[in-house]
Design a protein around this motif. Structure first.
Motif, PDB file in Angstrom:
ATOM      1  N   PRO A   7       0.922  -1.148  -0.140  1.00 10.78           N
ATOM      2  CA  PRO A   7       0.157  -0.078   0.014  1.00 10.78           C
ATOM      3  C   PRO A   7       0.881   1.199   0.013  1.00 10.78           C
ATOM      4  O   PRO A   7       0.218   2.189  -0.563  1.00 10.78           O
ATOM      5  N   PRO A   8       1.849   1.216   0.918  1.00 10.28           N
ATOM      6  CA  PRO A   8       2.544   2.681   0.628  1.00 10.28           C
ATOM      7  C   PRO A   8       3.178   3.079  -0.681  1.00 10.28           C
ATOM      8  O   PRO A   8       3.624   3.944  -0.785  1.00 10.28           O
ATOM      9  N   TYR A  44       4.726   6.549   0.481  1.00 11.10           N
ATOM     10  CA  TYR A  44       5.932   6.453  -0.038  1.00 11.10           C
ATOM     11  C   TYR A  44       6.114   7.197  -1.243  1.00 11.10           C
ATOM     12  O   TYR A  44       7.068   7.745  -1.734  1.00 11.10           O
ATOM     13  N   LEU A  45       5.307   6.860  -2.196  1.00 12.68           N
ATOM     14  CA  LEU A  45       5.279   7.535  -3.550  1.00 12.68           C
ATOM     15  C   LEU A  45       5.115   8.726  -3.438  1.00 12.68           C
ATOM     16  O   LEU A  45       5.783   9.557  -4.360  1.00 12.68           O
ATOM     17  N   LEU A  46       4.475   9.272  -2.543  1.00 10.52           N
ATOM     18  CA  LEU A  46       4.036  10.642  -2.212  1.00 10.52           C
ATOM     19  C   LEU A  46       5.538  11.223  -1.839  1.00 10.52           C
ATOM     20  O   LEU A  46       5.661  12.684  -1.858  1.00 10.52           O
ATOM     21  N   GLY A  47       6.442  10.808  -1.117  1.00  8.57           N
ATOM     22  CA  GLY A  47       7.714  11.162  -0.502  1.00  8.57           C
ATOM     23  C   GLY A  47       7.615  11.627   0.744  1.00  8.57           C
ATOM     24  O   GLY A  47       8.143  12.118   1.365  1.00  8.57           O
ATOM     25  N   VAL A  63       8.274   0.634   4.980  1.00  6.10           N
ATOM     26  CA  VAL A  63       7.590  -0.155   4.068  1.00  6.10           C
ATOM     27  C   VAL A  63       7.852  -1.764   4.604  1.00  6.10           C
ATOM     28  O   VAL A  63       7.208  -2.476   4.071  1.00  6.10           O
ATOM     29  N   PHE A  64       8.823  -1.930   5.091  1.00  7.14           N
ATOM     30  CA  PHE A  64       9.177  -3.463   5.437  1.00  7.14           C
ATOM     31  C   PHE A  64       8.377  -3.813   6.579  1.00  7.14           C
ATOM     32  O   PHE A  64       8.096  -3.418   7.621  1.00  7.14           O
TER      33      PHE A  64
END
Length: 418
Positions: free
Chosen positions: A48-49, A54-57, A64-65
């Motif tokens: 999901p991130p 995460y994609l957004l920064g 994410v792990f």
């Protein structure tokens, strides 16, 4: 070290589902050898991130792990990364890896996930044409979502729309292409699909529905890289990056090759057991019998990968555990947050949508109702209503739709007075 005389359990697939299965097996007391095979070079992470924070920064890569790196050694989990399983010999209970190893197993869990569907039009192999499925995919895409970048997204499903929201937040110019007349139309129906169409248009996304891609065209300055997307009607849309989000296919090739029953994924029963009693399946690849919904159902969402492994672990250890959680997923796009619980069979024709709250303000709950019973619900920017929603669906009791749509009446009091 595990006792060499103890059973060996092998988990194929080192994503969220595989990692949670390993965690659950140890939590349930399994002290034998436990091997977790992952074809990617990264330790297990959550997906999901990759289309959200995460994609957004806005979140760190380490977030994410699933577990810290040291967790696997501490819990005596043999985590083998960059190692693909290439065969299963059910007769001798062995898994063959791409490195030529043969791993014995007493119980085997398949958590092989799904793979994104690819465009098959000319030019779809050009540089800059991407899917968003893996951590590496996300890292590559993050590097391209700069201010003014021209991003074309093919497919207005959840991944496509979340990617569009992230790209707009980072200043990219975004066009979303969708074959249907509205985004998410098949999942939500026209009334709720319009909510998401309006949301993205208000955030300056160019949303083009009812269109088809005929080709990806190269850039004039670099014939190996994407420069534009051509539609079937001849329209050409400039693009620096193309993100393809047209769904996924279950990774059931291993299961099919060894003779397990498959149909839209690996068929499993309510205990998550395949047609071989010593092999189970969980997550995106599992088409599981749902005892409440009374049908086989393959759910491609985070919650399934999170919760099914606990049931699989108990089953592997001899407990008659049953997976009966209602399907659930969530999405964050701009200022809109939503949760969706339940399942609406597309073959059910008499479904109506009952809304409680304010659609224009995007603070509401939508209920999908058939024969007086709630099949599913989506709460948009309304929180802490998950328990009563689940109870309404699970109970199967008929509701009074006027009471259901009245925000002044608690949800637990929405059942019909007979």
């Amino acid at each position: 070290m595990a006792d060499p005389s103890s059973p060996t359990f092998v988990v194929i697939g080192a994503g969220l589902a595989g990692a949670k299965a390993a965690e659950a097996l140890r939590a349930e007391g399994f002290d034998g050898r436990l091997v977790l095979l992952g074809s990617e070079p990264h330790r297990p992470y959550e997906r999901p991130p990759l289309s959200k924070g995460y994609l957004l920064g806005g979140s760190d890569r380490s977030a994410v792990f699933v577990h810290p790196a040291e967790w696997y050694e501490k819990h005596q989990v043999e985590l083998r990364l960059d190692v693909a399983a290439v065969g299963i010999d059910r007769g001798v209970h062995e898994v063959t890896t791409g490195h030529g190893d043969r791993l014995p197993y007493d119980k085997l869990l398949l958590a092989t996930g799904a793979s994104p569907r690819r465009l098959t039009v000319p030019g779809s192999d050009l540089g800059g044409v991407r899917c968003l499925r893996s951590l590496d995919d996300c890292d590559d895409l993050r590097a391209e979502l700069g201010e003014g970048a021209k991003v074309v997204i093919v497919g207005a499903g959840w991944i496509g729309l979340e990617t569009a929201a992230a790209a707009r937040a980072r200043g990219a110019e975004v066009t979303v292409l969708e074959q249907a007349q509205l985004p998410l139309l098949r999942v939500l129906g026209s009334r709720m699909a319009k909510v998401f169409a309006d949301l993205h248009r208000e955030h300056a996304v160019t949303l083009r529905c009812g269109v088809a891609v005929s080709a990806i065209e190269p850039a004039a300055a670099d014939p190996m890289r994407v420069g534009a997307v051509r539609l079937a009607d001849g329209t050409v849309i400039e693009a620096d990056t193309v993100v393809v989000g047209i769904g996924v296919s279950p990774n059931d090739g291993l299961a099919r090759a060894c003779g397990l029953n498959c149909d839209n994924g690996i068929l499993v029963d309510r205990h998550l057991v395949t047609s071989d009693d010593d092999i189970l399946a969980v997550g995106d690849v599992a088409n599981a019998y749902h005892p409440l919904l009374r049908r086989q159902l393959r759910v491609e969402h985070w919650a399934t990968a999170l919760y099914q492994p606990v049931v699989a672990a108990k089953t592997m250890l001899g407990e008659a555990a049953t997976y009966e959680r209602l399907p659930y997923f969530f999405s964050d796009q701009y200022e809109l947050g939503m949760e969706y619980t339940g399942h609406v069979d597309p073959e059910v024709g008499d479904v109506r949508v009952v809304v409680r709250g304010d659609i224009p303000a995007r603070e509401f709950i939508a209920f999908w109702v058939s024969d007086g019973r709630v099949l599913a619900a989506m709460n948009v920017n309304v929180w802490e209503v998950g328990d009563p929603i689940r109870e309404l669906i699970r109970s199967g009791e008929r509701v009074d739709t006027l009471r259901l749509g009245d925000p002044g009446i608690p949800l637990e009091h929405a059942t019909a007075v007979l």
